[in-house]
Design a protein around this motif. Structure first.
Motif, PDB file in Angstrom:
ATOM      1  N   PRO A   2       0.819  -1.211   0.000  1.00  0.00           N
ATOM      2  CA  PRO A   2       0.000   0.000   0.000  1.00  0.00           C
ATOM      3  C   PRO A   2       0.855   1.264   0.000  1.00  0.00           C
ATOM      4  O   PRO A   2       1.918   1.313   0.626  1.00  0.00           O
ATOM      5  N   VAL A   4       1.913   4.941   1.086  1.00  0.00           N
ATOM      6  CA  VAL A   4       1.852   5.629   2.374  1.00  0.00           C
ATOM      7  C   VAL A   4       2.360   7.054   2.221  1.00  0.00           C
ATOM      8  O   VAL A   4       3.071   7.390   1.281  1.00  0.00           O
ATOM      9  N   ALA A  16       0.930   7.252   7.307  1.00  0.00           N
ATOM     10  CA  ALA A  16      -0.480   6.894   7.142  1.00  0.00           C
ATOM     11  C   ALA A  16      -0.653   6.326   5.743  1.00  0.00           C
ATOM     12  O   ALA A  16       0.142   6.619   4.835  1.00  0.00           O
ATOM     13  N   LEU A  17      -1.667   5.528   5.568  1.00  0.00           N
ATOM     14  CA  LEU A  17      -1.995   5.052   4.225  1.00  0.00           C
ATOM     15  C   LEU A  17      -2.375   6.243   3.353  1.00  0.00           C
ATOM     16  O   LEU A  17      -2.824   7.286   3.845  1.00  0.00           O
ATOM     17  N   TRP A  18      -2.214   6.074   2.060  1.00  0.00           N
ATOM     18  CA  TRP A  18      -2.567   7.127   1.101  1.00  0.00           C
ATOM     19  C   TRP A  18      -3.731   6.657   0.244  1.00  0.00           C
ATOM     20  O   TRP A  18      -3.759   5.511  -0.220  1.00  0.00           O
ATOM     21  N   HIS A  19      -4.716   7.533   0.031  1.00  0.00           N
ATOM     22  CA  HIS A  19      -5.825   7.206  -0.863  1.00  0.00           C
ATOM     23  C   HIS A  19      -6.138   8.405  -1.748  1.00  0.00           C
ATOM     24  O   HIS A  19      -6.207   9.534  -1.277  1.00  0.00           O
ATOM     25  N   HIS A 119     -12.577   6.527  10.276  1.00  0.00           N
ATOM     26  CA  HIS A 119     -13.045   7.556   9.329  1.00  0.00           C
ATOM     27  C   HIS A 119     -13.438   8.848  10.042  1.00  0.00           C
ATOM     28  O   HIS A 119     -14.315   9.576   9.576  1.00  0.00           O
ATOM     29  N   TYR A 137     -15.874   5.285   0.632  1.00  0.00           N
ATOM     30  CA  TYR A 137     -14.691   4.433   0.638  1.00  0.00           C
ATOM     31  C   TYR A 137     -14.936   3.017   1.156  1.00  0.00           C
ATOM     32  O   TYR A 137     -14.071   2.151   1.023  1.00  0.00           O
ATOM     33  N   GLN A 141     -10.231   1.103   7.594  1.00  0.00           N
ATOM     34  CA  GLN A 141      -9.219   0.071   7.845  1.00  0.00           C
ATOM     35  C   GLN A 141      -8.094   0.574   8.731  1.00  0.00           C
ATOM     36  O   GLN A 141      -7.728  -0.069   9.703  1.00  0.00           O
ATOM     37  N   THR A 144      -5.679   7.126   7.314  1.00  0.00           N
ATOM     38  CA  THR A 144      -5.479   7.344   5.879  1.00  0.00           C
ATOM     39  C   THR A 144      -5.427   8.832   5.589  1.00  0.00           C
ATOM     40  O   THR A 144      -6.272   9.599   6.077  1.00  0.00           O
ATOM     41  N   ILE A 146      -5.821  11.813   2.873  1.00  0.00           N
ATOM     42  CA  ILE A 146      -6.466  12.153   1.606  1.00  0.00           C
ATOM     43  C   ILE A 146      -6.369  13.659   1.426  1.00  0.00           C
ATOM     44  O   ILE A 146      -6.083  14.400   2.372  1.00  0.00           O
TER      45      ILE A 146
END
Length: 383
Positions: A2, A4, A16-19, A119, A137, A141, A144, A146
């Motif tokens: 994933p 990040v 953090a995760l990236w979306h 979220h 989304y 999880q 993230t 954004i």
């Protein structure tokens, strides 16, 4: 693995995760920003490719975004002196406009916010975004990052989904989901509402709605008396949205929302309706796929496959704006040649003029083309 986002807060390194809904790559560099961050500095960093992970007040983040936007808008475009004296062609004006919008979106997209593992937006005076983000989304999880511009789009979409869009031709409201093109331009719906339906004789009238989106045209056909409509789309979001609307309108006994192995269902119908993307250009986000289609692929697939999917005496309805013609991106001759090459003839054409505010906005770089635009419903039959 994933994608990040990494940044430093004081002496602590964080990730953090990236979306990104438009598949923008994760920023290679990010710094923490807060209420002390000046608009000039934020604009400069964003133009250089550095993302700013916002840790201050939510409303101050929105004000910073607006200030960055003003700096982008007032920055002069670099053009040679000879080019500046020449008026651009409609196609050149369109491509410049798209490049300017892409640059604006790219720079503003570098102002980021962090959603936690539920979220939630942990900023002062932040709204509750859990439901909006879950609808857009799916289940949360992990924390993230954004862009703030994307989050504002998610919030706006959730509000539209709640209140719906009034469709006078349907006599009801349609509730668009995030990432699904909303039927705010009602003229194309009005064309489908007034075009004469085929007469299949003694058997019940059947129809296909290709690329159904919100399901508005499938619902309208059902309300007009079509006994069975199969509505297809390749987008999972559109399918979920269309099913939701068909259920809300209590039309699920007359409309079947489904995916298809290709554009068409593996069957025939008396009427096949298609409202393909109107502009042959590359979309930059999921929702733009309802407007932009490189090479007019869906348009040509519809024309080339229509005859093989019509019952005897059936019709295909092509709903299409001529904006691409006024922009110099497609000619009327090319459209008619594609119809003829597909073994089709034009039985009739219904026209209407757009009513959206852009037709009156003289500051719009594409105003002349928009003011001349006509939306048509082409009634096509096998030649």
């Amino acid at each position: 693995m994933p994608a990040v986002v990494e940044w430093q807060e004081g002496s602590t390194s964080r990730t953090a995760l990236w979306h990104s809904e438009n598949s923008t790559p994760a920023p290679r560099r990010a710094v923490a920003a807060d209420d002390r961050t000046k608009a000039d500095a934020a604009h400069r960093l964003a133009c250089e490719g550095t993302a700013l992970l916002w840790r201050g007040d939510y409303h101050n983040a929105r004000r910073l975004l607006e200030a960055m936007g003003r700096r982008i808008d007032r920055k002069p475009t670099k053009r040679s002196s000879s080019a500046a004296s020449d008026a651009p062609t409609p196609a050149e004006a369109f491509h410049r406009h798209r490049r300017a919008r892409a640059h604006r979106a790219r720079v503003l997209g570098h102002l980021l916010v962090l959603l936690d593992g539920e979220h939630r937006l942990a900023l002062r005076r932040a709204p509750d975004v859990q439901q909006a983000c879950t609808e857009a989304y799916g289940p949360p999880q992990a924390p993230t990052a954004i862009s703030l511009t994307e989050l504002l789009g998610v919030i706006g979409a959730q509000q539209w989904r709640e209140k719906g869009v009034d469709v006078p031709a349907l006599g009801d409201r349609i509730h668009p989901h995030y990432g699904v093109f909303s039927p705010v331009r009602g003229e194309y719906v009005d064309l489908v509402a007034r075009a004469p339906l085929p007469a299949p004789g003694d058997r019940p009238l059947t129809a296909f709605d290709l690329g159904t989106g919100t399901g508005v045209l499938a619902a309208l056909l059902a309300r007009r008396g079509v006994a069975r409509t199969v509505a297809t789309d390749i987008s999972p979001r559109a399918l979920a949205c269309a099913r939701d609307n068909i259920d809300r309108l209590r039309l699920s006994d007359r409309v079947d929302v489904t995916t298809a192995p290709s554009l068409f269902p593996d069957a025939r119908a008396d009427l096949v309706v298609c409202n393909p993307p109107w502009i042959p250009a590359r979309p930059t986000s999921a929702v733009e796929q309802g407007v932009y289609d490189p090479g007019s692929t869906m348009l040509h697939d519809f024309l080339n496959g229509l005859s093989a999917h019509l019952n005897p005496g059936g019709e295909g309805w092509l709903v299409l704006s001529d904006l691409a013609e006024h922009l110099g991106l497609r000619t009327r001759g090319e459209l008619l040649a594609a119809v003829e090459s597909a073994g089709l003839r034009v039985r009739d054409r219904l026209d209407t003029s757009p009513r959206h505010p852009r037709t009156r906005d003289t500051t719009d770089p594409l105003h002349r083309a928009r003011a001349a635009e006509t939306t048509s419903l082409w009634r096509l039959t096998p030649a």
